[in-house]
Motif scaffolding. Structure first.
Motif, PDB file in Angstrom:
ATOM      1  N   ASN A 167      41.466  31.011  33.874  1.00 53.33           N
ATOM      2  CA  ASN A 167      40.698  32.203  34.190  1.00 53.33           C
ATOM      3  C   ASN A 167      39.550  31.872  35.139  1.00 53.33           C
ATOM      4  N   VAL A 168      38.850  30.775  34.895  1.00 57.33           N
ATOM      5  CA  VAL A 168      37.745  30.367  35.767  1.00 57.33           C
ATOM      6  C   VAL A 168      38.276  29.951  37.137  1.00 57.33           C
ATOM      7  N   GLU A 169      39.436  29.307  37.184  1.00 62.78           N
ATOM      8  CA  GLU A 169      40.018  28.904  38.456  1.00 62.78           C
ATOM      9  C   GLU A 169      40.353  30.111  39.325  1.00 62.78           C
ATOM     10  N   ASN A 170      40.690  31.236  38.723  1.00 60.57           N
ATOM     11  CA  ASN A 170      40.997  32.441  39.484  1.00 60.57           C
ATOM     12  C   ASN A 170      39.781  32.956  40.238  1.00 60.57           C
ATOM     13  N   GLN A 202      30.475  32.957  52.861  1.00 62.43           N
ATOM     14  CA  GLN A 202      31.562  32.623  51.944  1.00 62.43           C
ATOM     15  C   GLN A 202      31.084  31.733  50.806  1.00 62.43           C
ATOM     16  N   GLN A 203      30.191  30.793  51.083  1.00 60.86           N
ATOM     17  CA  GLN A 203      29.651  29.935  50.024  1.00 60.86           C
ATOM     18  C   GLN A 203      28.860  30.758  49.015  1.00 60.86           C
ATOM     19  N   CYS A 204      28.079  31.687  49.503  1.00 63.07           N
ATOM     20  CA  CYS A 204      27.312  32.569  48.628  1.00 63.07           C
ATOM     21  C   CYS A 204      28.260  33.413  47.773  1.00 63.07           C
ATOM     22  N   PHE A 205      29.300  33.955  48.395  1.00 64.24           N
ATOM     23  CA  PHE A 205      30.290  34.765  47.686  1.00 64.24           C
ATOM     24  C   PHE A 205      31.000  33.941  46.619  1.00 64.24           C
ATOM     25  N   ASN A 206      31.363  32.722  46.954  1.00 62.92           N
ATOM     26  CA  ASN A 206      32.037  31.850  45.997  1.00 62.92           C
ATOM     27  C   ASN A 206      31.138  31.571  44.793  1.00 62.92           C
ATOM     28  N   ASN A 207      29.857  31.315  45.036  1.00 62.65           N
ATOM     29  CA  ASN A 207      28.921  31.066  43.937  1.00 62.65           C
ATOM     30  C   ASN A 207      28.787  32.287  43.029  1.00 62.65           C
ATOM     31  N   GLU A 208      28.721  33.472  43.635  1.00 57.96           N
ATOM     32  CA  GLU A 208      28.605  34.692  42.840  1.00 57.96           C
ATOM     33  C   GLU A 208      29.864  34.936  42.012  1.00 57.96           C
ATOM     34  N   MET A 209      31.031  34.639  42.571  1.00 60.69           N
ATOM     35  CA  MET A 209      32.280  34.830  41.832  1.00 60.69           C
ATOM     36  C   MET A 209      32.400  33.834  40.677  1.00 60.69           C
ATOM     37  N   PHE A 234      36.897  42.332  61.045  1.00 56.49           N
ATOM     38  CA  PHE A 234      36.521  42.793  59.714  1.00 56.49           C
ATOM     39  C   PHE A 234      37.712  43.419  58.995  1.00 56.49           C
ATOM     40  N   GLY A 235      38.521  44.172  59.697  1.00 60.18           N
ATOM     41  CA  GLY A 235      39.713  44.764  59.091  1.00 60.18           C
ATOM     42  C   GLY A 235      40.677  43.697  58.591  1.00 60.18           C
ATOM     43  N   THR A 236      40.881  42.675  59.401  1.00 57.35           N
ATOM     44  CA  THR A 236      41.759  41.570  59.006  1.00 57.35           C
ATOM     45  C   THR A 236      41.174  40.823  57.814  1.00 57.35           C
ATOM     46  N   TYR A 237      39.864  40.583  57.840  1.00 52.41           N
ATOM     47  CA  TYR A 237      39.212  39.874  56.735  1.00 52.41           C
ATOM     48  C   TYR A 237      39.350  40.663  55.431  1.00 52.41           C
ATOM     49  N   MET A 238      39.133  41.969  55.486  1.00 49.67           N
ATOM     50  CA  MET A 238      39.229  42.780  54.274  1.00 49.67           C
ATOM     51  C   MET A 238      40.651  42.808  53.738  1.00 49.67           C
ATOM     52  N   MET A 239      41.646  42.784  54.626  1.00 46.10           N
ATOM     53  CA  MET A 239      43.036  42.723  54.196  1.00 46.10           C
ATOM     54  C   MET A 239      43.301  41.403  53.468  1.00 46.10           C
ATOM     55  N   LEU A 240      42.800  40.300  54.050  1.00 48.50           N
ATOM     56  CA  LEU A 240      42.984  38.987  53.422  1.00 48.50           C
ATOM     57  C   LEU A 240      42.258  38.901  52.086  1.00 48.50           C
ATOM     58  N   LEU A 241      41.044  39.413  52.028  1.00 50.73           N
ATOM     59  CA  LEU A 241      40.266  39.372  50.786  1.00 50.73           C
ATOM     60  C   LEU A 241      40.921  40.225  49.708  1.00 50.73           C
ATOM     61  N   GLY A 242      41.362  41.420  50.078  1.00 54.15           N
ATOM     62  CA  GLY A 242      42.037  42.290  49.112  1.00 54.15           C
ATOM     63  C   GLY A 242      43.307  41.671  48.565  1.00 54.15           C
ATOM     64  N   THR A 243      44.082  41.045  49.433  1.00 50.67           N
ATOM     65  CA  THR A 243      45.312  40.378  49.003  1.00 50.67           C
ATOM     66  C   THR A 243      44.996  39.207  48.084  1.00 50.67           C
ATOM     67  N   THR A 244      43.976  38.443  48.428  1.00 50.35           N
ATOM     68  CA  THR A 244      43.590  37.301  47.589  1.00 50.35           C
ATOM     69  C   THR A 244      43.139  37.763  46.218  1.00 50.35           C
ATOM     70  N   LEU A 245      42.308  38.785  46.158  1.00 50.86           N
ATOM     71  CA  LEU A 245      41.848  39.307  44.870  1.00 50.86           C
ATOM     72  C   LEU A 245      43.006  39.854  44.049  1.00 50.86           C
ATOM     73  N   HIS A 246      43.929  40.538  44.696  1.00 49.09           N
ATOM     74  CA  HIS A 246      45.088  41.090  43.999  1.00 49.09           C
ATOM     75  C   HIS A 246      45.982  39.982  43.443  1.00 49.09           C
ATOM     76  N   ASN A 247      46.232  38.949  44.253  1.00 52.36           N
ATOM     77  CA  ASN A 247      47.082  37.840  43.815  1.00 52.36           C
ATOM     78  C   ASN A 247      46.476  37.065  42.650  1.00 52.36           C
ATOM     79  N   ARG A 248      45.168  37.031  42.579  1.00 54.24           N
ATOM     80  CA  ARG A 248      44.500  36.303  41.490  1.00 54.24           C
ATOM     81  C   ARG A 248      44.249  37.181  40.277  1.00 54.24           C
ATOM     82  N   GLY A 249      44.627  38.426  40.372  1.00 59.84           N
ATOM     83  CA  GLY A 249      44.489  39.334  39.231  1.00 59.84           C
ATOM     84  C   GLY A 249      43.079  39.800  38.979  1.00 59.84           C
ATOM     85  N   LEU A 250      42.275  39.906  40.024  1.00 60.88           N
ATOM     86  CA  LEU A 250      40.891  40.323  39.853  1.00 60.88           C
ATOM     87  C   LEU A 250      40.696  41.749  40.244  1.00 60.88           C
TER      88      LEU A 250
END
Length: 118
Positions: free
Chosen positions: A29-32, A60-67, A102-118
């Motif tokens: 769960n933490v790895e996700n 991205q480092q800030c985002f990773n720390n918050e997650m 930004f559109g491409t980044y949001m697509m990648l971020l959304g896909t990553t979050l979906h794949n990790r079940g978040l």
């Protein structure tokens, strides 16, 4: 006597088996919530300039720390923290990236979050 010893051993084995799966589930769960990714691949995908690459790396480092911080919280607060982290990341990225990037980044971020079940 033999039956009692075997029963105790069986109970201990079952108890340890349940404890192992619980620890594995927590670790998985933490790895996700680890949102670190290869910056070079992201820079190539988004066609970033040097300035943008540095800014995206800091964001991205800030985002990773918050997650990762959200991964330690239980219950509905976790969902709220993840939502806030994603919203803050999107706002900061929008300042740095152009509309196409930004559109491409949001697509990648959304896909990553979906794949990790978040």
């Amino acid at each position: 006597m033999k039956k009692i010893v075997l029963t105790v051993v069986a109970m201990m084995t079952l108890t340890m088996g349940f404890a192992k799966t619980d620890v594995r589930r927590q670790v998985r769960n933490v790895e996700n919530y680890d949102m670190s990714f290869d910056m070079r691949r992201l820079a190539a995908k988004l066609d970033l300039t040097d300035y943008q690459m540095e800014a995206v790396e800091v964001i991205q480092q800030c985002f990773n720390n918050e997650m990762l911080e959200a991964a330690t919280v239980r219950g509905p607060q976790r969902r709220m923290m993840v939502h806030q982290a994603v919203r803050k990341d999107a706002q900061q990225m929008q300042r740095v990236l152009n509309d196409k990037q930004f559109g491409t980044y949001m697509m990648l971020l959304g896909t990553t979050l979906h794949n990790r079940g978040l």
